[in-house]
Scaffold this active site. Structure first.
Site, PDB file in Angstrom:
ATOM      1  N   HIS A  93       0.711  -1.290  -0.103  1.00 51.17           N
ATOM      2  CA  HIS A  93       0.096   0.120   0.097  1.00 51.17           C
ATOM      3  C   HIS A  93       0.622   1.227  -0.025  1.00 51.17           C
ATOM      4  CE1 HIS A  93      -3.685   2.213   1.154  1.00 51.17           C
ATOM      5  NE2 HIS A  93      -2.718   3.136   1.633  1.00 51.17           N
ATOM      6  N   GLU A  94       1.904   1.253   0.999  1.00 52.06           N
ATOM      7  CA  GLU A  94       2.481   2.697   0.985  1.00 52.06           C
ATOM      8  C   GLU A  94       3.547   2.641  -0.092  1.00 52.06           C
ATOM      9  OE1 GLU A  94       1.510   4.744   3.035  1.00 52.06           O
ATOM     10  OE2 GLU A  94       0.449   3.451   4.109  1.00 52.06           O
TER      11      GLU A  94
ATOM     12  N   HIS B 129       1.953   4.583  -2.860  1.00 46.15           N
ATOM     13  CA  HIS B 129       1.915   5.789  -2.747  1.00 46.15           C
ATOM     14  C   HIS B 129       3.269   6.412  -3.232  1.00 46.15           C
ATOM     15  CE1 HIS B 129      -1.964   6.679  -0.992  1.00 46.15           C
ATOM     16  NE2 HIS B 129      -1.632   5.988   0.233  1.00 46.15           N
TER      17      HIS B 129
ATOM     18  N   HIS C  40       3.735   6.711  -6.866  1.00 48.17           N
ATOM     19  CA  HIS C  40       2.834   7.955  -7.455  1.00 48.17           C
ATOM     20  C   HIS C  40       3.677   9.223  -7.357  1.00 48.17           C
ATOM     21  CE1 HIS C  40      -1.397   9.923  -7.285  1.00 48.17           C
ATOM     22  NE2 HIS C  40      -0.689   9.973  -8.703  1.00 48.17           N
TER      23      HIS C  40
END
Length: 689
Positions: free
Chosen positions: A476-477, A480, A483
C-alpha cells in the site's frame, strides 16, 4: 546574512548524493532560524510579484508564485516528517512555536490583497487555449486556492479566519501529541508464563525483547500494532484481552492532560466556523468541493450502497464467529469486541487452515523488499540500489537510489519499517522534496520520498518476519511512493500525490491486489531458514481466505466514514457528549456490541489531525477504483507491460495535472462501477459462476 545563519545546514549546499537532506548535520536548533529565513525569502519573492508593474500574466504571476518558497518547503517538510517519524520533547515544544508561525505565514500570503488581485486578473483575462492542460489546471487551482483560503474575506471575517487557522494548527498538533504519548506510556507487563497461553512464539519473543529494552522482568505488550494485534488475535486469557482492548480504546479519554474530548469538540467547531465564514453550510460542503465525490450526497450514496450490499453478509460473518465461540464457551456466550479477533482467527484456521504464524517464515522483511522492488521492475522497469552514503535520520532507515528502465536516475526512496517511541502509529508515505521541472531550462528536479511503517521488529533469534497484513501495508505505502517517484509534472503543486483526496488512495490500494496473486508471491516468498518456496497449497489457502470476514471489514470502514461525515456535516456547533454522538453516528454499521466508556473520535487522527476531515470515505471510494483498475490487469495478465505502461503514463506520472476522472477514463476507457469490488469481495459472483 549572519554568520550563524550562514552556517545553518539548510542555508548551505547540501553536498549529499542527489541533494538529499543532510540529517547527520541537522540539529533541533537549526529549524527555527531556517524557517524564519524561508519565510523572509518567500515574502520577498511575493513582494517582487506584486511590485511588478507589467500586466499580470500566467508567467509573471502564476508561475512566479508557484516557484516561491522553495527553502521554506524543504525546511518545513523535514521538520514535519521528523515530528511524525522521530520526534522527542524538544521537537514537540518547537512544533508549538513553528506550527502557528507557518499558519500565520500561509495566511499572510493567501490574504495578500495585491497578490490576489494579480491572480484574479490572470484568471479572468487569460485565453485558456494558449495554455497546456497542466497550465490550465494550475491557473484554476491557484485561483480557487486563494478564494478557499479566505482571499475574498474582509474586515472582521478576515481576522477571524486567521485566528481559526492558528487555533486549528495548535489543536491538531496537541491531538496528535496526546495520542502518541498515550500509546507510548501504556504497557501490559506479564510475569506468569501461563498468561501467555495461545500466543505464538513470535509474539512472546517480541514481548520479551520489549521487556529487555524497557528494563522490565517478564514480557511487555504495548498498544503499538505489532504487539497489540497478535495479542488480541491469539491470547487465550479473555480477561487480559479485555484489559488490553480497554487500554487501546480509552486512549485520550482519561482524566489527565492528554484527554482529547474537548479538543475534538473544538476542532469540529473550528472547521464548521471556518467553512461558514467562506460561505458553506458545513465543513464537508467546503472540503468535498476539491474531491471527486464533489458533495455530501455522492459520499452518502456510496456509503449507503455499500451498507446495503455488505450488511447481510457481515451479520452472517459475525453469527458464524459467535457460533464457533459458543461451541467452547457455552450457548449463552456473547461475543464482545475483544473476542472478535481471537475467535475469527480460530474460525479462519478451521475453514482455511491458515494463520499469520504459518505465513511469517515466508515473509522475511528483506525478501519482501526484494519482491516488492521486483514487482516495480516487472511493471515499470525500476531498479533500487541501497546507498549508505545518503544520510538518514535513524539507524533503522534505509535509503535507496531509484533508476528507470533506461538507467536514468529517478528518485530517492527512504524506507523506515519498525516502531519506536518517537514514531507515531500507523503507516504513511511522505515527501522530503517534490518533483518539478523548470519551464525555462527543462531541468527535471526528481523527488525524495519516504515510506514509514510500524512492522514486526527482529528479535535476538529471528529476523523481521512480517504478517500477511504487514505485506499488504508495505504494498500500500509503496504504491503511494510510486505515485511520487514516477511523477512527470512541470509544477510541484500538481506533482505526485498532490491530487484529489479520494483519488490519492488509488495507486496504493491498487498495489494491494498483488498480495493474493500466486505469480507475484512466487517471486520472493521463501522460508527464511530453508529458502523453500512458499507451497502452492499455502498460496491457495491465502487466495481462498482473501475474503474471510471481508464484509465485516467493509462495515468497519463504513462506520469510520459515517462518523467522519457526522462530525463534518454539522451545521451548528457541537456542545454535546462526544461518546454518545459517536455511538449514534455509526450505529447502522455496527455489528458487534458497543462498549460503554470507549471512544474512537478522541484517537481518530485521520479526521482530527491527518487531513481526512470529511474525507475518510476516500478509502472506499478509491477501493471501487482500484478493484475496477485491477480487473483490467486480471483480464490481460497481472504483469501485462502494455496495461502497466498505460497505468504508469495515465495515472502515476500525471499527478494532479488534470481532473482525476479524465485520467482514469483515459486509462480504463470507462468510468468505474462498484461491480468489480463486489465480485472481488465475493458479494456478487461473476456471470457463469
Amino acid at each position: 546574512m549572519t554568520d550563524t545563519l550562514a552556517q545553518n545546514p539548510f542555508l548551505q549546499p547540501f553536498g549529499t548524493p542527489h541533494g538529499t537532506v543532510p540529517f547527520d548535520r541537522i540539529r533541533t536548533e537549526h529549524f527555527e532560524p531556517a524557517v524564519r529565513e524561508g519565510i523572509r525569502r518567500q515574502l520577498a519573492e511575493i513582494d517582487a510579484i506584486t511590485a511588478n508593474s507589467d500586466e499580470p500574466t500566467f508567467a509573471n504571476t502564476i508561475e512566479a508564485y508557484e516557484r516561491s518558497g522553495r527553502l521554506l518547503s524543504i525546511v518545513s517538510n523535514v521538520f514535519g516528517n521528523l515530528h511524525s517519524a522521530e520526534t522527542n520533547d524538544e521537537l514537540d515544544r518547537l512544533a508549538e512555536t513553528l506550527m502557528p508561525l507557518l499558519s500565520e505565514h500561509s495566511n499572510n500570503i493567501s490574504l495578500n490583497p495585491q497578490l490576489f488581485e494579480r491572480v484574479k486578473y490572470v484568471h479572468e483575462h487569460t485565453d485558456r487555449t494558449s495554455l497546456t492542460p497542466e497550465q490550465q489546471t494550475l491557473l484554476e487551482e491557484t485561483y480557487r486556492g486563494f478564494v478557499r483560503n479566505g482571499a475574498d474575506l474582509q474586515g472582521e471575517a478576515r481576522d477571524r479566519y486567521r485566528a481559526l487557522c492558528q487555533e486549528l494548527s495548535l489543536l491538531t498538533l496537541k491531538f496528535s501529541e496526546n495520542n502518541l504519548k498515550e500509546t507510548n506510556d501504556y504497557q501490559l507487563v506479564l510475569t506468569d508464563p501461563a498468561q501467555l497461553a495461545g500466543l505464538p512464539d513470535s509474539a512472546v519473543e517480541a514481548a520479551a525483547e520489549t521487556a529487555r529494552e524497557k528494563g522490565v522482568e517478564g514480557w511487555v505488550f504495548t498498544l503499538q500494532a505489532p504487539s497489540y494485534v497478535p495479542f488480541m488475535k491469539y491470547a487465550d486469557c479473555r480477561d487480559l484481552r479485555h484489559k488490553l482492548y480497554l487500554a487501546y480504546n480509552t486512549k485520550c479519554m482519561h482524566a489527565n492532560d492528554r484527554n482529547n474530548l474537548e479538543i475534538v469538540r473544538r476542532i469540529a467547531n473550528a472547521h464548521l466556523e471556518l467553512a461558514r465564514l467562506l460561505g458553506y453550510k458545513c465543513y464537508a460542503d467546503y472540503n468535498l468541493e476539491e474531491h471527486m465525490a464533489q458533495d455530501t450526497a455522492h459520499v452518502y450514496q456510496l456509503l449507503e450502497q455499500l451498507l446495503e450490499a455488505y450488511t447481510p453478509t457481515a451479520r452472517q460473518e459475525v453469527a458464524e464467529v459467535e457460533a464457533l465461540a459458543r461451541e467452547t464457551e457455552g450457548a449463552d456466550f456473547r461475543l464482545m469486541p475483544w473476542d472478535w479477533s481471537y475467535y475469527s482467527q480460530k474460525l479462519k484456521d478451521k475453514k482455511y487452515r491458515i494463520d499469520d504464524e504459518q505465513l511469517r517464515p515466508y515473509f522475511e522483511l528483506d525478501r519482501v523488499k526484494e519482491g516488492i522492488f521486483g514487482l516495480a521492475n516487472k511493471l515499470y522497469g525500476l531498479t533500487f540500489r541501497k546507498n549508505p552514503d545518503i544520510p538518514v535520520y535513524h539507524k533503522d532507515v534505509d535509503a535507496y537510489e531509484v533508476f528507470d528502465r533506461d538507467g536514468s536516475y529517478l528518485a530517492v526512496l527512504y524506507a523506515d519499517f519498525h516502531p519506536r517511541a518517537g514514531k507515531r502509529s500507523g503507516a504513511w508515505m511522505t515527501s522530503y522534496k517534490g518533483q518539478w521541472k523548470d519551464p525555462q531550462t527543462g531541468e527535471d528536479s526528481r523527488p525524495h520520498v519516504s515510506i514509514v511503517m510500524n512492522f514486526t521488529k527482529p528479535t535476538q533469534d529471528k529476523p523481521a518476519l512480517l504478517t500477511f497484513g504487514e505485506v499488504e501495508t508495505f504494498l500500500h505505502e509503496f504504491g503511494h511512493s510510486l505515485h511520487g517517484m514516477l511523477a512527470r509534472s512541470t509544477y510541484e503543486s500538481l506533482s505526485g500525490t498532490n491530487v484529489y483526496w479520494d483519488f490519492v488512495e488509488l495507486p496504493s490500494q491498487f498495489m494491494e491486489n498483488f498480495a493474493v496473486q500466486k505469480d507475484f508471491l512466487h517471486t520472493f516468498a521463501r522460508h527464511y531458514q530453508t529458502s523453500e518456496l512458499i507451497p502452492d497449497e499455502l498460496v491457495q489457502r491465502i487466495v481462498n481466505s482473501a475474503n474471510f470476514n471481508a464484509a465485516y471489514a467493509c462495515l468497519r470502514q463504513i462506520s469510520f466514514g459515517l462518523l467522519d461525515m457526522a462530525w463534518y456535516t454539522r451545521t451548528e456547533p457541537f456542545e454535546g457528549d462526544v461518546e454518545q454522538y459517536e455511538r449514534q453516528a455509526w450505529a447502522r454499521a455496527q455489528v458487534l456490541p458497543e462498549v460503554p466508556g470507549t471512544c474512537m473520535s478522541v484517537q481518530f487522527s485521520h479526521i482530527f489531525a491527518g487531513g481526512y476531515s470529511a474525507g475518510y470515505y476516500s478509502y472506499k471510494w478509491a477501493e471501487v477504483l482500484d478493484a475496477d483498475a485491477f480487473a483490467l490487469f486480471k483480464e490481460r495478465g497481472i504483469f501485462n507491460p502494455d496495461v502497466a505502461e498505460s497505468f504508469r503514463h495515465n495515472i502515476l506520472e500525471k499527478g494532479g495535472t488534470e481532473h482525476p476522472m479524465t485520467l482514469y477514463k483515459r486509462f480504463r476507457g470507462q468510468e468505474p462501477t462498484i461491480d468489480a469490488l463486489l465480485i472481488r469481495n465475493g458479494i456478487n459472483k461473476l456471470k457463469g459462476q
